[in-house]
Design an enzyme around this catalytic site. Sequence first.
Site, PDB file in Angstrom:
ATOM      1  N   TRP A   1       0.839  -1.224   0.000  1.00  0.00           N
ATOM      2  CA  TRP A   1       0.000   0.000   0.000  1.00  0.00           C
ATOM      3  C   TRP A   1       0.860   1.254   0.000  1.00  0.00           C
ATOM      4  O   TRP A   1       0.384   2.351  -0.256  1.00  0.00           O
ATOM      5  CB  TRP A   1      -0.958   0.006   1.191  1.00  0.00           C
ATOM      6  CG  TRP A   1      -0.294   0.184   2.549  1.00  0.00           C
ATOM      7  CD1 TRP A   1       0.793  -0.491   3.016  1.00  0.00           C
ATOM      8  CD2 TRP A   1      -0.652   1.106   3.579  1.00  0.00           C
ATOM      9  NE1 TRP A   1       1.124  -0.065   4.285  1.00  0.00           N
ATOM     10  CE2 TRP A   1       0.246   0.914   4.660  1.00  0.00           C
ATOM     11  CE3 TRP A   1      -1.657   2.065   3.716  1.00  0.00           C
ATOM     12  CZ2 TRP A   1       0.184   1.657   5.850  1.00  0.00           C
ATOM     13  CZ3 TRP A   1      -1.722   2.794   4.911  1.00  0.00           C
ATOM     14  CH2 TRP A   1      -0.811   2.589   5.960  1.00  0.00           C
ATOM     15  N   ASP A   2       2.163   1.083   0.261  1.00  0.00           N
ATOM     16  CA  ASP A   2       3.112   2.199   0.250  1.00  0.00           C
ATOM     17  C   ASP A   2       2.943   3.040  -1.021  1.00  0.00           C
ATOM     18  O   ASP A   2       3.017   4.265  -0.993  1.00  0.00           O
ATOM     19  CB  ASP A   2       4.558   1.683   0.276  1.00  0.00           C
ATOM     20  CG  ASP A   2       4.854   0.748   1.435  1.00  0.00           C
ATOM     21  OD1 ASP A   2       3.943   0.049   1.882  1.00  0.00           O
ATOM     22  OD2 ASP A   2       6.014   0.700   1.888  1.00  0.00           O
TER      23      ASP A   2
ATOM     24  N   GLU B   1       0.817  -2.764  12.699  1.00  0.00           N
ATOM     25  CA  GLU B   1       0.859  -4.232  12.563  1.00  0.00           C
ATOM     26  C   GLU B   1       1.098  -4.965  13.879  1.00  0.00           C
ATOM     27  O   GLU B   1       1.045  -6.198  13.915  1.00  0.00           O
ATOM     28  CB  GLU B   1       1.954  -4.612  11.559  1.00  0.00           C
ATOM     29  CG  GLU B   1       1.632  -4.132  10.153  1.00  0.00           C
ATOM     30  CD  GLU B   1       2.746  -4.384   9.149  1.00  0.00           C
ATOM     31  OE1 GLU B   1       3.925  -4.292   9.540  1.00  0.00           O
ATOM     32  OE2 GLU B   1       2.439  -4.650   7.974  1.00  0.00           O
TER      33      GLU B   1
ATOM     34  N   LYS C   1       2.993   0.487  16.381  1.00  0.00           N
ATOM     35  CA  LYS C   1       4.180   0.489  15.528  1.00  0.00           C
ATOM     36  C   LYS C   1       4.286   1.764  14.702  1.00  0.00           C
ATOM     37  O   LYS C   1       5.345   2.348  14.559  1.00  0.00           O
ATOM     38  CB  LYS C   1       4.107  -0.720  14.583  1.00  0.00           C
ATOM     39  CG  LYS C   1       5.277  -0.838  13.633  1.00  0.00           C
ATOM     40  CD  LYS C   1       5.132  -2.047  12.734  1.00  0.00           C
ATOM     41  CE  LYS C   1       6.290  -2.159  11.766  1.00  0.00           C
ATOM     42  NZ  LYS C   1       6.099  -3.209  10.780  1.00  0.00           N
ATOM     43  N   GLN C   2       3.170   2.184  14.107  1.00  0.00           N
ATOM     44  CA  GLN C   2       3.228   3.288  13.144  1.00  0.00           C
ATOM     45  C   GLN C   2       1.898   4.029  13.134  1.00  0.00           C
ATOM     46  O   GLN C   2       0.904   3.536  13.683  1.00  0.00           O
ATOM     47  CB  GLN C   2       3.529   2.732  11.759  1.00  0.00           C
ATOM     48  CG  GLN C   2       2.444   1.831  11.194  1.00  0.00           C
ATOM     49  CD  GLN C   2       2.961   0.922  10.083  1.00  0.00           C
ATOM     50  OE1 GLN C   2       3.425  -0.181  10.359  1.00  0.00           O
ATOM     51  NE2 GLN C   2       2.862   1.362   8.853  1.00  0.00           N
TER      52      GLN C   2
HETATM   53  O1  IFM Z   1       3.669  -1.483   4.049  1.00  0.00           O
HETATM   54  C1  IFM Z   1       4.579  -1.450   5.094  1.00  0.00           C
HETATM   55  C2  IFM Z   1       3.845  -1.733   6.380  1.00  0.00           C
HETATM   56  O2  IFM Z   1       2.875  -0.743   6.612  1.00  0.00           O
HETATM   57  C3  IFM Z   1       4.817  -1.780   7.527  1.00  0.00           C
HETATM   58  N1  IFM Z   1       5.820  -2.779   7.297  1.00  0.00           N
HETATM   59  C4  IFM Z   1       6.584  -2.545   6.066  1.00  0.00           C
HETATM   60  C5  IFM Z   1       5.668  -2.468   4.868  1.00  0.00           C
HETATM   61  C6  IFM Z   1       6.480  -2.168   3.595  1.00  0.00           C
HETATM   62  O3  IFM Z   1       7.029  -0.882   3.666  1.00  0.00           O
END
Ligand code: IFM
Length: 762
Positions: free
Chosen positions: A347-348, A489, A607-608
């Site tokens: 999805w990046d 995640e 995580k993010q």
């Molecule tokens: O798409 C990301 C995910 O959101 C977090 N882990 C790494 C992936 C690839 O950059």
Amino acid sequence: MIDWKIKDNLYNPDNVAWHGNKYLTGNGYMGVRGTLEEYTKNQLVAVNLAGIYDKVGDGWREPVNAPNGFYGYLIVDDEIVRLPDVTECDGKSDGTESGNNTGNVATVKCSEHFIELDYRHGVFTRCTTFRLLRGNITVRSSRFVSMDNVHVGAIKTEIFADFHADVKYVFGIDADVWDINGPHFDIIKVSNDGMLTVDAVTHENNHNVSVAEEVRSDFPCELKDEEELNKALKSVSFITDVNKVYEIERFFAVYTSLDCDNPIEKAKEDTVRIAGAGFDKLLDEHRSAWEDIWKYSEVIIEGDDKSMEALNYSLYHLHSIAPRHADNLSIAARGLSGQTYKGAVFWDTEMFILDFFLMTEPEVAKKLINYRIDTLEGAKKKAAEYGYDGAFYAWESQEKGFDACSDYNVTDVFTKRPMRTYFKDKQIHISSAIAYAIGKYVEITGDDSLLKEGGAETIIECAKFYYSALVKKVNSDRYELRDVIGPDEYHERVDNNGYTNRMAKNTFRLAVRVLENDKFISHICKLEEPNEESADSEIRSRLLEMFKDAYEKIYIPEPDSEGIIPQFDGYGELEDVTVDEVRSRLLDPKEYWGGAYGVASHTKVIKQADVVTWLAMYPQDFDTKVIEDNWNYYEKRTEHGSSLSACMYALVACKCGMTEEAFPLFTKSATADLAPGGKEWAGLVYIGGTHPASAGGAYMVAIEGFAGVEFAEGKINVNPRLPKNWEKMTFHISHKGTMYRVDIEEGKATVTEVDDRRSLIA
Ligand code: IFM
């Protein structure tokens, strides 16, 4: 003003892996890691190819690295001279001493060494002076993979010594390539009969990967064939005059059987042609292709050279991996820097990278979306496998939409056993990113051809997927999405992740708009079987009713009594500890924080950016106070363990007028590949590489955050809130087929239409 160059002056073997990424050169077809010519797979040399994958045994399916046409090393007075490699060094070398070499490898002292990248033009230069017993000899080389013809690369090597050195320069194509889950070549045919060639055949699909190479020198020398396993090599030998510069030019071409029927012949043809043209002419063409690219994409920041450098360097990386040459390729999460993350598209691309191309080169944005339209069948197949309707896109997408994500994507550091992870099964937000990207493309470019060419159908299929995933309790009137993973995640299998639900709602909205517009209906081929007209209109009404209902009733979490939007059901009840506290609970620094037993799983530490990614996409959903409160709440609880995190926080901070808070997070995103410290190893597995999403995120922060560019009612609005040192900012924005120049100074923005328009949409 910046000089568009980065340079590292000292040799430190500890930096070999990182510099491979930092000094990457690429042209969308191939990416060449920033390693030295004499390096091999041991120093992670890679000529990483876009869109060609292979699987061996139980290993992960990953992209193929081509044989390296830049390979070459120097023998002086019968001894190989080279810098000590990673395994021979204690990691403390400062560039003035070397380790002890073995065999006929000379013990050399390197008195001067630098590598440099001209990131305006994608040219990598190295210069090393070796101090030998009889005197000093210098090797200086410049190389590039052409932006003008993406199949070719060229290198000019200059050699000079302050004594009469007996030089042999061995060069050619190294087919003993670096693989994480290989070896991928079952057959490697090498030849140095006339032209150097390697014709290799991949394991899984018998793809040919062919490389041809030629050499040119304009001084008398002895040209000889050399033999080494899996390398096509020749050498030139000569005795140097004191301080005279000897130039050797080499040219190579790479083709695969995905490119044409006879890749080896095509590679030879190109090689003859480019060798005839010569290095300087090729370099001119390459540089001018790069200048064309920068014409509307460079961002000028007066008053802060560091930010200008970091941002444009990030854009350099995006340009180097943009698949301009192809119609059905996208961008992998680690670009073309190697096989990490299986060379897969995440999805990046849609959520972090797309905006840059939409606003500067919409033709490329269209290609990126076309990749998803082309892989719709794969997404439908995945949905069916999981018992859903419509299109469930691959979490880690390879060709034809094959999901390369493993059910066991992490290895437990304690047991060394693979851990069951649910990224592939439960990160259902991926399909909404694709629908979102199509919607955004149409909104910003004004070009609805994409909808007619499969975009409308893709949106409908994504909406069908979410519709089939909705859950409703008997006594409730709302629809939910249960058992999912959001962007964070670390918390697996949660219910009603706010980001996911909000993005699904948007997918329903887009689907309704498509279905309501007669223009697109004929392009939504086969809504369902049978495809007769009357049946089609019935289906259309039924889908409209379904999606309208879903749009209205899908549950979107609301701020609680403290104003905090719960990331998912039950988030508020988790243990509230700091990121540092969670980190201190690790028994091993490489331990995975998420999953069933992860240190973060039962805490509020994420995580993010998750809720904050939602706020970045839909700031209109809440008033500024709610956005600010949630930013403050979640930022403290975010590990920023993904390079996708900082940019979303920076973007939202800008939208709340918190420029000071945004600035360090912008810098973190823009320097993800420039500064040391990224994660490179997980146990023995290399997980490093470049960070295109972070680069794209930095662009979003600069343009949509600091410069405050927005599109509303068909117009560009610019509401700048520049960081304090940014005196002036200039950039271009493409909107609805017209290119605009934006100048910001003293808080005011001027938007001017650019005269020399070019065709923005192919
Ligand atoms: O798409 C990301 C995910 O959101 C977090 N882990 C790494 C992936 C690839 O950059």
